[in-house]
Design a protein around this motif. Structure first.
Motif, PDB file in Angstrom:
ATOM      1  N   UNK A 129     -16.083  -9.976 -14.537  1.00 18.61           N
ATOM      2  CA  UNK A 129     -17.048  -9.760 -15.618  1.00 18.61           C
ATOM      3  C   UNK A 129     -18.040 -10.903 -15.783  1.00 18.61           C
ATOM      4  N   UNK A 130     -18.395 -11.568 -14.679  1.00 24.18           N
ATOM      5  CA  UNK A 130     -19.449 -12.577 -14.728  1.00 24.18           C
ATOM      6  C   UNK A 130     -20.795 -11.853 -14.801  1.00 24.18           C
ATOM      7  N   UNK A 131     -21.596 -12.126 -15.829  1.00 28.31           N
ATOM      8  CA  UNK A 131     -22.816 -11.340 -16.062  1.00 28.31           C
ATOM      9  C   UNK A 131     -23.782 -11.309 -14.877  1.00 28.31           C
ATOM     10  N   UNK A 132     -24.044 -12.442 -14.236  1.00 26.23           N
ATOM     11  CA  UNK A 132     -25.010 -12.476 -13.134  1.00 26.23           C
ATOM     12  C   UNK A 132     -24.519 -11.650 -11.954  1.00 26.23           C
ATOM     13  N   UNK A 133     -23.233 -11.736 -11.655  1.00 28.85           N
ATOM     14  CA  UNK A 133     -22.664 -10.972 -10.544  1.00 28.85           C
ATOM     15  C   UNK A 133     -22.661  -9.482 -10.856  1.00 28.85           C
ATOM     16  N   UNK A 134     -22.327  -9.129 -12.079  1.00 30.35           N
ATOM     17  CA  UNK A 134     -22.332  -7.717 -12.473  1.00 30.35           C
ATOM     18  C   UNK A 134     -23.739  -7.141 -12.397  1.00 30.35           C
ATOM     19  N   UNK A 135     -24.739  -7.928 -12.798  1.00 29.59           N
ATOM     20  CA  UNK A 135     -26.119  -7.455 -12.738  1.00 29.59           C
ATOM     21  C   UNK A 135     -26.553  -7.221 -11.291  1.00 29.59           C
ATOM     22  N   UNK A 136     -26.135  -8.104 -10.390  1.00 30.91           N
ATOM     23  CA  UNK A 136     -26.463  -7.930  -8.967  1.00 30.91           C
ATOM     24  C   UNK A 136     -25.818  -6.672  -8.420  1.00 30.91           C
ATOM     25  N   UNK A 137     -24.571  -6.444  -8.767  1.00 27.91           N
ATOM     26  CA  UNK A 137     -23.864  -5.250  -8.293  1.00 27.91           C
ATOM     27  C   UNK A 137     -24.521  -3.984  -8.827  1.00 27.91           C
ATOM     28  N   UNK A 138     -24.958  -4.020 -10.077  1.00 28.45           N
ATOM     29  CA  UNK A 138     -25.608  -2.844 -10.667  1.00 28.45           C
ATOM     30  C   UNK A 138     -26.936  -2.550  -9.968  1.00 28.45           C
ATOM     31  N   UNK A 139     -27.705  -3.596  -9.661  1.00 30.00           N
ATOM     32  CA  UNK A 139     -28.959  -3.378  -8.932  1.00 30.00           C
ATOM     33  C   UNK A 139     -28.670  -2.817  -7.534  1.00 30.00           C
ATOM     34  N   UNK A 140     -27.656  -3.358  -6.894  1.00 30.55           N
ATOM     35  CA  UNK A 140     -27.337  -2.918  -5.535  1.00 30.55           C
ATOM     36  C   UNK A 140     -26.926  -1.451  -5.515  1.00 30.55           C
ATOM     37  N   UNK A 141     -26.021  -1.049  -6.387  1.00 32.95           N
ATOM     38  CA  UNK A 141     -25.527   0.318  -6.333  1.00 32.95           C
ATOM     39  C   UNK A 141     -26.609   1.333  -6.708  1.00 32.95           C
ATOM     40  N   UNK A 142     -27.520   0.933  -7.594  1.00 31.92           N
ATOM     41  CA  UNK A 142     -28.620   1.825  -7.942  1.00 31.92           C
ATOM     42  C   UNK A 142     -29.574   1.984  -6.758  1.00 31.92           C
ATOM     43  N   UNK A 143     -29.828   0.907  -6.027  1.00 30.47           N
ATOM     44  CA  UNK A 143     -30.669   0.986  -4.833  1.00 30.47           C
ATOM     45  C   UNK A 143     -29.979   1.776  -3.725  1.00 30.47           C
ATOM     46  N   UNK A 144     -28.682   1.588  -3.580  1.00 31.94           N
ATOM     47  CA  UNK A 144     -27.934   2.359  -2.593  1.00 31.94           C
ATOM     48  C   UNK A 144     -28.005   3.846  -2.927  1.00 31.94           C
ATOM     49  N   UNK A 145     -27.902   4.181  -4.203  1.00 34.52           N
ATOM     50  CA  UNK A 145     -27.992   5.585  -4.619  1.00 34.52           C
ATOM     51  C   UNK A 145     -29.364   6.164  -4.292  1.00 34.52           C
ATOM     52  N   UNK A 146     -30.420   5.396  -4.550  1.00 36.13           N
ATOM     53  CA  UNK A 146     -31.771   5.868  -4.227  1.00 36.13           C
ATOM     54  C   UNK A 146     -31.932   6.087  -2.727  1.00 36.13           C
ATOM     55  N   UNK A 147     -31.481   5.106  -1.948  1.00 39.22           N
ATOM     56  CA  UNK A 147     -31.655   5.179  -0.499  1.00 39.22           C
ATOM     57  C   UNK A 147     -30.868   6.341   0.102  1.00 39.22           C
ATOM     58  N   UNK A 148     -29.656   6.573  -0.387  1.00 36.21           N
ATOM     59  CA  UNK A 148     -28.854   7.684   0.140  1.00 36.21           C
ATOM     60  C   UNK A 148     -29.360   9.025  -0.374  1.00 36.21           C
ATOM     61  N   UNK A 149     -29.920   9.063  -1.580  1.00 33.49           N
ATOM     62  CA  UNK A 149     -30.517  10.307  -2.074  1.00 33.49           C
ATOM     63  C   UNK A 149     -31.651  10.746  -1.156  1.00 33.49           C
ATOM     64  N   UNK A 150     -32.400   9.797  -0.637  1.00 33.07           N
ATOM     65  CA  UNK A 150     -33.474  10.093   0.310  1.00 33.07           C
ATOM     66  C   UNK A 150     -32.902  10.767   1.555  1.00 33.07           C
ATOM     67  N   UNK A 151     -31.786  10.257   2.042  1.00 33.85           N
ATOM     68  CA  UNK A 151     -31.126  10.851   3.208  1.00 33.85           C
ATOM     69  C   UNK A 151     -30.646  12.269   2.887  1.00 33.85           C
ATOM     70  N   UNK A 152     -30.038  12.440   1.722  1.00 36.54           N
ATOM     71  CA  UNK A 152     -29.546  13.768   1.327  1.00 36.54           C
ATOM     72  C   UNK A 152     -30.705  14.758   1.263  1.00 36.54           C
ATOM     73  N   UNK A 153     -31.836  14.326   0.749  1.00 34.95           N
ATOM     74  CA  UNK A 153     -32.985  15.218   0.647  1.00 34.95           C
ATOM     75  C   UNK A 153     -33.536  15.630   2.012  1.00 34.95           C
ATOM     76  N   UNK A 154     -33.287  14.837   3.049  1.00 34.86           N
ATOM     77  CA  UNK A 154     -33.834  15.130   4.371  1.00 34.86           C
ATOM     78  C   UNK A 154     -32.856  15.901   5.250  1.00 34.86           C
ATOM     79  N   UNK A 155     -31.587  15.431   5.333  1.00 41.70           N
ATOM     80  CA  UNK A 155     -30.651  16.101   6.256  1.00 41.70           C
ATOM     81  C   UNK A 155     -29.518  16.830   5.544  1.00 41.70           C
TER      82      UNK A 155
END
Length: 307
Positions: free
Chosen positions: A217-243
């Motif tokens: 529960x370190x705030x800076x690390x949690x914020x990084x993880x939240x940004x990462x997973x949201x970007x991963x979701x966007x990037x994979x959604x792009x893949x889902x929309x194509x294939x």
């Protein structure tokens, strides 16, 4: 039986699989650094020794080779390998000469995807997208058990597309080794996560420290993880929309973060162009064996399991 070779920058591994995917032999040795002929000689020796150990008639084993980078359709030469001494060389042709037989060859992400589609997390699925989240970001597409290579030999290279739906503070993005900026790889690779963390004032020195900090529960690390997973979701959604794959399988060091498998499918519904998303996000089954297993499955028949 099938012989697979995973030709990595630091180690080269050979495996022999039977028809049911059972491992008959598995060995690894250090890859000669900067020695092109030494690398070819190593692969040829490992294949000969595997044939002898598994009672395969010398010169008759089906061989598949996985390597970073890919073979150019225009020149027949390897490109994009982190074993730079192999770039610009006719690796497939030279290995076929050393082994005195045709071989199958694909990049390591395609081999990972084929392994998991054959008898791993994507077994039985029609369409599998395999993802590598590590030092780089790679991908491979398998359709009905066969690798989709594409007319340019680059199918699945999602890491060198721009991060989709970027926010203003994400433009133009960091420079990528490919010569562009803002590529998915610059955000979702291990170095990309660490760079983002440091840019936002974080102090952790490794991705593992960031993951552990978020668990504590370190705030800076949690914020990084939240940004990462949201970007991963966007990037994979792009893949889902194509294939529109049945299964997306994650591999590489960052695939071992448990929270992705709950958070990313929950988040990606925001960007997938469908009223319901049935695509499954799955963790790899075969771990660091997937690459070499996929190389062996690649050599499973006369068509070399490619489209």
């Amino acid at each position: 039986m099938r012989i697979g070779v995973d030709l990595g920058g630091t180690k080269t591994e050979v495996i022999v699989l039977d028809d049911d995917g059972g491992v008959r032999l598995r060995r690894r040795e250090a890859t000669p650094r900067g020695d092109y002929d030494g690398i070819l000689d190593l692969v040829a020796r490992l294949v000969r020794e595997a044939e002898e150990a598994c009672a395969i008639t010398a010169g008759k084993g089906h061989v598949g080779v996985g390597t970073p980078g890919s073979i150019s359709r225009a020149t027949g030469l390897l490109r994009g390998s982190n074993s730079v001494c192999m770039n610009g060389k006719p690796v497939k042709r030279d290995l076929e000469a050393r082994l005195a037989r045709p071989i199958a060859m694909a990049n390591d992400a395609n081999c990972f995807a084929l392994s998991e589609a054959s008898d791993g997390a994507g077994r039985g699925a029609e369409v599998v997208f395999g993802v590598i989240l590590g030092t780089g970001v790679g991908g491979g597409v398998v359709i009905r058990g066969r690798v989709l290579e594409g007319v340019n030999g680059i199918a699945g290279e999602w890491g060198h597309n721009p991060l989709p739906w970027p926010r203003d503070d994400e433009r133009p993005g960091s420079d990528c080794f490919c010569g562009r900026s803002g590529c998915v790889e610059t955000y979702l690779s291990g170095p990309g996560m660490l760079s983002d963390h440091l840019q936002h004032g974080g102090a952790a020195a490794t991705t593992q420290a960031i993951v552990e900090g978020a668990l504590a529960s370190e705030p800076a690390c949690e914020a990084t993880m939240a940004r990462y997973e949201e970007r991963l979701a966007r990037a994979l959604a792009h893949v889902v929309n194509i294939i529109d794959p049945d299964v997306i399988v994650l591999g590489g060091g960052l695939s071992n973060v448990e929270r992705w498998y709950e958070s990313v499918p929950r988040l990606w519904t925001r960007w997938v162009f469908s009223d319901r998303v049935d695509t499954v996000l799955a963790r790899h089954v075969h771990g660091d064996s997937s690459g070499v297993r996929g190389a062996a499955w690649l050599a499973g028949g006369p068509a070399f399991r490619t489209l």
